[in-house]
Design a protein around this motif. Structure first.
Motif, PDB file in Angstrom:
ATOM      1  N   ASP A  47       0.839  -1.174   0.000  1.00  0.00           N
ATOM      2  CA  ASP A  47       0.000   0.000   0.000  1.00  0.00           C
ATOM      3  C   ASP A  47       0.886   1.239   0.000  1.00  0.00           C
ATOM      4  N   LYS A  48       0.501   2.202  -0.806  1.00  0.00           N
ATOM      5  CA  LYS A  48       1.255   3.455  -0.910  1.00  0.00           C
ATOM      6  C   LYS A  48       1.368   4.157   0.441  1.00  0.00           C
ATOM      7  N   LYS A  49       0.372   3.958   1.289  1.00  0.00           N
ATOM      8  CA  LYS A  49       0.380   4.606   2.604  1.00  0.00           C
ATOM      9  C   LYS A  49       1.523   4.099   3.480  1.00  0.00           C
ATOM     10  N   LEU A  50       2.080   2.971   3.145  1.00  0.00           N
ATOM     11  CA  LEU A  50       3.144   2.368   3.949  1.00  0.00           C
ATOM     12  C   LEU A  50       4.542   2.644   3.409  1.00  0.00           C
ATOM     13  N   LYS A  51       4.627   3.436   2.332  1.00  0.00           N
ATOM     14  CA  LYS A  51       5.916   3.612   1.659  1.00  0.00           C
ATOM     15  C   LYS A  51       6.312   5.073   1.566  1.00  0.00           C
ATOM     16  N   ASP A  52       7.610   5.332   1.678  1.00  0.00           N
ATOM     17  CA  ASP A  52       8.198   6.658   1.485  1.00  0.00           C
ATOM     18  C   ASP A  52       9.185   6.580   0.332  1.00  0.00           C
ATOM     19  N   ASN A  53       9.575   7.730  -0.180  1.00  0.00           N
ATOM     20  CA  ASN A  53      10.615   7.820  -1.207  1.00  0.00           C
ATOM     21  C   ASN A  53      10.327   6.931  -2.420  1.00  0.00           C
ATOM     22  N   ILE A  54       9.093   6.923  -2.881  1.00  0.00           N
ATOM     23  CA  ILE A  54       8.699   6.090  -4.019  1.00  0.00           C
ATOM     24  C   ILE A  54       9.267   6.702  -5.292  1.00  0.00           C
ATOM     25  N   ARG A  55      10.032   5.895  -6.032  1.00  0.00           N
ATOM     26  CA  ARG A  55      10.631   6.336  -7.288  1.00  0.00           C
ATOM     27  C   ARG A  55      10.513   5.214  -8.308  1.00  0.00           C
ATOM     28  N   LYS A  56      10.336   5.592  -9.565  1.00  0.00           N
ATOM     29  CA  LYS A  56      10.290   4.627 -10.652  1.00  0.00           C
ATOM     30  C   LYS A  56      11.672   3.985 -10.820  1.00  0.00           C
ATOM     31  N   ILE A  57      11.706   2.719 -11.149  1.00  0.00           N
ATOM     32  CA  ILE A  57      12.966   2.027 -11.424  1.00  0.00           C
ATOM     33  C   ILE A  57      13.432   2.456 -12.812  1.00  0.00           C
ATOM     34  N   GLU A  58      14.575   3.100 -12.873  1.00  0.00           N
ATOM     35  CA  GLU A  58      15.118   3.596 -14.136  1.00  0.00           C
ATOM     36  C   GLU A  58      16.075   2.573 -14.744  1.00  0.00           C
ATOM     37  N   ASN A  59      16.181   2.596 -16.060  1.00  0.00           N
ATOM     38  CA  ASN A  59      17.102   1.708 -16.801  1.00  0.00           C
ATOM     39  C   ASN A  59      16.897   0.242 -16.439  1.00  0.00           C
ATOM     40  N   ALA A  60      15.642  -0.149 -16.307  1.00  0.00           N
ATOM     41  CA  ALA A  60      15.328  -1.507 -15.864  1.00  0.00           C
ATOM     42  C   ALA A  60      15.835  -2.565 -16.842  1.00  0.00           C
ATOM     43  N   VAL A  61      15.697  -2.323 -18.148  1.00  0.00           N
ATOM     44  CA  VAL A  61      16.160  -3.314 -19.131  1.00  0.00           C
ATOM     45  C   VAL A  61      17.650  -3.544 -18.972  1.00  0.00           C
ATOM     46  N   SER A  62      18.392  -2.476 -18.838  1.00  0.00           N
ATOM     47  CA  SER A  62      19.844  -2.589 -18.680  1.00  0.00           C
ATOM     48  C   SER A  62      20.195  -3.368 -17.414  1.00  0.00           C
ATOM     49  N   LYS A  63      19.504  -3.064 -16.336  1.00  0.00           N
ATOM     50  CA  LYS A  63      19.780  -3.739 -15.068  1.00  0.00           C
ATOM     51  C   LYS A  63      19.408  -5.216 -15.127  1.00  0.00           C
ATOM     52  N   ILE A  64      18.230  -5.506 -15.657  1.00  0.00           N
ATOM     53  CA  ILE A  64      17.790  -6.900 -15.765  1.00  0.00           C
ATOM     54  C   ILE A  64      18.737  -7.685 -16.668  1.00  0.00           C
TER      55      ILE A  64
END
Length: 97
Positions: A1-18
């Motif tokens: 739940d979003k209410k339980l999370k801080d500092n939410i950011r999209k995962i960038e360069n996911a293809v490269s990392k995977i």
């Protein structure tokens, strides 16, 4: 739940990392049972927050559920690339009219 999370950011360069993580098949040393997954040390290089290390044994384990977010973002990145390539192909196609 979003209410339980801080500092939410999209995962960038996911293809490269995977791409830096290999899916592998293997046999467990303790029982010889065949399995598949990833190597914790490989995951740790790109997603250190998804690897836990046992303080006593030093054995590493992967928090597999965390990989789902990265895989979702990788698929979305690839779909964006596919859509762009389709657009370029359509632009280069001669008109059949």
């Amino acid at each position: 739940d979003k209410k339980l999370k801080d500092n939410i950011r999209k995962i960038e360069n996911a293809v490269s990392k995977i791409s830096e993580i290999n899916g592998v098949t293997f046999d467990w040393k303790n029982n010889g049972k065949k399995s598949m997954g990833v190597i914790a040390q490989d995951v740790e290089k790109v997603f250190p927050e998804l690897v836990e290390t046992n303080e006593n044994s030093g054995v590493k384990s992967v928090l597999y559920n965390g990989l789902i977010g990265a895989l979702i973002e990788a698929v979305k990145e690839q779909q964006t690339q596919i859509n762009e390539l389709k657009r370029q192909i359509d632009f280069l196609k001669p008109d059949d009219k």
